[in-house]
Design a protein around this motif. Structure first.
Motif, PDB file in Angstrom:
ATOM      1  N   VAL A  91       0.824  -1.220   0.000  1.00  0.00           N
ATOM      2  CA  VAL A  91       0.000   0.000   0.000  1.00  0.00           C
ATOM      3  C   VAL A  91       0.856   1.266   0.000  1.00  0.00           C
ATOM      4  O   VAL A  91       0.317   2.372  -0.014  1.00  0.00           O
ATOM      5  N   LEU A  92       2.173   1.130   0.005  1.00  0.00           N
ATOM      6  CA  LEU A  92       3.063   2.278   0.203  1.00  0.00           C
ATOM      7  C   LEU A  92       3.487   2.951  -1.099  1.00  0.00           C
ATOM      8  O   LEU A  92       4.658   2.987  -1.440  1.00  0.00           O
ATOM      9  N   ASP A  93       2.511   3.550  -1.805  1.00  0.00           N
ATOM     10  CA  ASP A  93       2.913   4.397  -2.924  1.00  0.00           C
ATOM     11  C   ASP A  93       3.552   5.653  -2.324  1.00  0.00           C
ATOM     12  O   ASP A  93       3.580   5.821  -1.097  1.00  0.00           O
ATOM     13  N   ASP A  94       4.095   6.532  -3.141  1.00  0.00           N
ATOM     14  CA  ASP A  94       4.850   7.674  -2.615  1.00  0.00           C
ATOM     15  C   ASP A  94       4.033   8.554  -1.679  1.00  0.00           C
ATOM     16  O   ASP A  94       4.524   8.982  -0.633  1.00  0.00           O
ATOM     17  N   HIS A  95       2.779   8.830  -2.025  1.00  0.00           N
ATOM     18  CA  HIS A  95       1.950   9.712  -1.196  1.00  0.00           C
ATOM     19  C   HIS A  95       1.644   9.054   0.154  1.00  0.00           C
ATOM     20  O   HIS A  95       1.777   9.673   1.209  1.00  0.00           O
ATOM     21  N   VAL A  96       1.244   7.782   0.113  1.00  0.00           N
ATOM     22  CA  VAL A  96       0.919   7.064   1.348  1.00  0.00           C
ATOM     23  C   VAL A  96       2.161   6.920   2.223  1.00  0.00           C
ATOM     24  O   VAL A  96       2.100   7.127   3.438  1.00  0.00           O
ATOM     25  N   LEU A  97       3.287   6.586   1.619  1.00  0.00           N
ATOM     26  CA  LEU A  97       4.531   6.461   2.373  1.00  0.00           C
ATOM     27  C   LEU A  97       4.871   7.769   3.072  1.00  0.00           C
ATOM     28  O   LEU A  97       5.199   7.788   4.257  1.00  0.00           O
ATOM     29  N   ASP A  98       4.766   8.871   2.369  1.00  0.00           N
ATOM     30  CA  ASP A  98       5.083  10.167   2.968  1.00  0.00           C
ATOM     31  C   ASP A  98       4.147  10.471   4.141  1.00  0.00           C
ATOM     32  O   ASP A  98       4.594  10.982   5.174  1.00  0.00           O
ATOM     33  N   ASP A  99       2.859  10.138   4.023  1.00  0.00           N
ATOM     34  CA  ASP A  99       1.927  10.359   5.130  1.00  0.00           C
ATOM     35  C   ASP A  99       2.348   9.565   6.366  1.00  0.00           C
ATOM     36  O   ASP A  99       2.325  10.082   7.483  1.00  0.00           O
ATOM     37  N   TRP A 100       2.728   8.299   6.167  1.00  0.00           N
ATOM     38  CA  TRP A 100       3.166   7.475   7.296  1.00  0.00           C
ATOM     39  C   TRP A 100       4.464   8.021   7.906  1.00  0.00           C
ATOM     40  O   TRP A 100       4.627   8.026   9.132  1.00  0.00           O
ATOM     41  N   LEU A 101       5.375   8.482   7.061  1.00  0.00           N
ATOM     42  CA  LEU A 101       6.632   9.030   7.585  1.00  0.00           C
ATOM     43  C   LEU A 101       6.376  10.279   8.411  1.00  0.00           C
ATOM     44  O   LEU A 101       7.013  10.493   9.447  1.00  0.00           O
ATOM     45  N   GLN A 102       5.445  11.109   7.964  1.00  0.00           N
ATOM     46  CA  GLN A 102       5.095  12.313   8.731  1.00  0.00           C
ATOM     47  C   GLN A 102       4.523  11.940  10.096  1.00  0.00           C
ATOM     48  O   GLN A 102       4.825  12.578  11.103  1.00  0.00           O
TER      49      GLN A 102
END
Length: 108
Positions: free
Chosen positions: A85-96
């Protein structure tokens, strides 16, 4: 267990945009610290994310998210996110979210 090196590099690049980030091997994977506190990690092909207590219910409701278990016990303050599920947008949200939770702790 080996960790997904491509995912680890994606995490490193996104985290380094705003903070001094250190990576170290832990939990059988690679974790990333911000101000000395672990924010996120890559375990296998999944993302381990530190989550503030108030953010936990909403985090667990996200696609691909589940509690982090160690030896059959749930570790409070941590969520595992499936790699698919970790496309770039989703990954960035989780990292934030991980960065926010780590920033709430005293620097080490």
């Amino acid at each position: 267990m080996a960790y997904d090196e491509v995912l680890a590099e994606r995490v490193r690049e996104l985290l380094e945009e705003g903070d001094v980030v250190l990576a170290k091997k832990m939990f059988g994977g690679l974790v990333f610290t911000v101000q000395g506190n672990t924010a996120v990690g890559v375990v296998g092909d999944e993302l381990l994310v530190r989550v503030a207590p108030d953010d936990t219910p909403q985090a667990l409701a996200q696609p691909g998210a589940r509690p982090f278990e160690v030896r059959g016990r749930i570790s409070k303050g941590w969520v595992i996110v499936a790699g698919e599920v970790l496309d770039d947008h989703v990954l960035d949200d989780w990292l934030q979210l991980g960065r926010k939770a780590a920033a709430e702790l005293p620097p080490k």
